[in-house]
Design a protein around this motif. Sequence first.
Motif, short mmCIF file in Angstrom:
data_model
loop_
_atom_site.label_atom_id
_atom_site.label_comp_id
_atom_site.label_asym_id
_atom_site.label_seq_id
_atom_site.Cartn_x
_atom_site.Cartn_y
_atom_site.Cartn_z
N ASN A 242 63.84 61.45 64.28
CA ASN A 242 62.41 61.30 63.97
C ASN A 242 62.21 60.48 62.70
N LEU A 246 60.30 56.70 62.39
CA LEU A 246 59.13 56.52 61.53
C LEU A 246 59.33 55.48 60.43
N HIS A 247 60.59 55.23 60.05
CA HIS A 247 60.85 54.36 58.89
C HIS A 247 61.60 53.08 59.25
#
Length: 248
Positions: A242, A246-247
Amino acid sequence: TVGILFNTGAGRHILKNLLVVNSIIEKAALQCRDVILEVGLGTGNLTVKMLKKVKKVSVNFPPKLKLYCGLDYGKQKDLQLSDSNKCLANKLEIKVGDILKTDLPFFDACVANLPYQISSPFVFKLLLHRPFFRCAILMFQREFALWLVAKPGTKLYCRLSINTQLLAQVDHLMKVGKNNFRPPPKVEFSVVRIEPKNPPPPINFQEWDGMVRIAFVRKNNTHTAAFKSSAVEQLMNHNYRNHCSLHN
């Protein structure tokens, strides 16, 4: 005559010793411009004494008590004992609701005699509250208070100790014996002062708490064993994926 039946099974015991009440107020170092959040039902002795020293006292009023006696009884009843106290009524605010489920108002300091069942969640609700408050003077069962102030390397040092001391300076102020309450409880109590760290440490508290929870899941396990369990490995892999999504 209307009376209040306190639910001692829910951890409610009424502080009757006025010397202890005065000591709590002294330790709070109240100022004339302060707004005080008071949590925990009592006879109103503490409330009235604080009203004489501060700008406002906001009292959290348990919903179940309202069903029995209405908002005009309890705390406000004590303000009507003498003409000299009538002027204090305008400085008193009573809010009905579950303190754990309602948004906290603005306050400078908090004074509370907490039932055991809500002690831990209320402490962290306080410490994550914004804007910052100056301090909290809280009465807990002795065992819980000692967990809060426990030092690394001692038998009482636990997840609660780590997280509380990460976010705040915690000091044990005084012991309060069981005979100071009506009815007398089966355990001793202590008063603790909590001062939030401002600025707070630059961490994501939920992520930090998740790590500490794993580290303390089994007291006698090594950290290597705790983090190598299949459930923890799956959780960490899931969280890592996750994070990457997201990054990246």
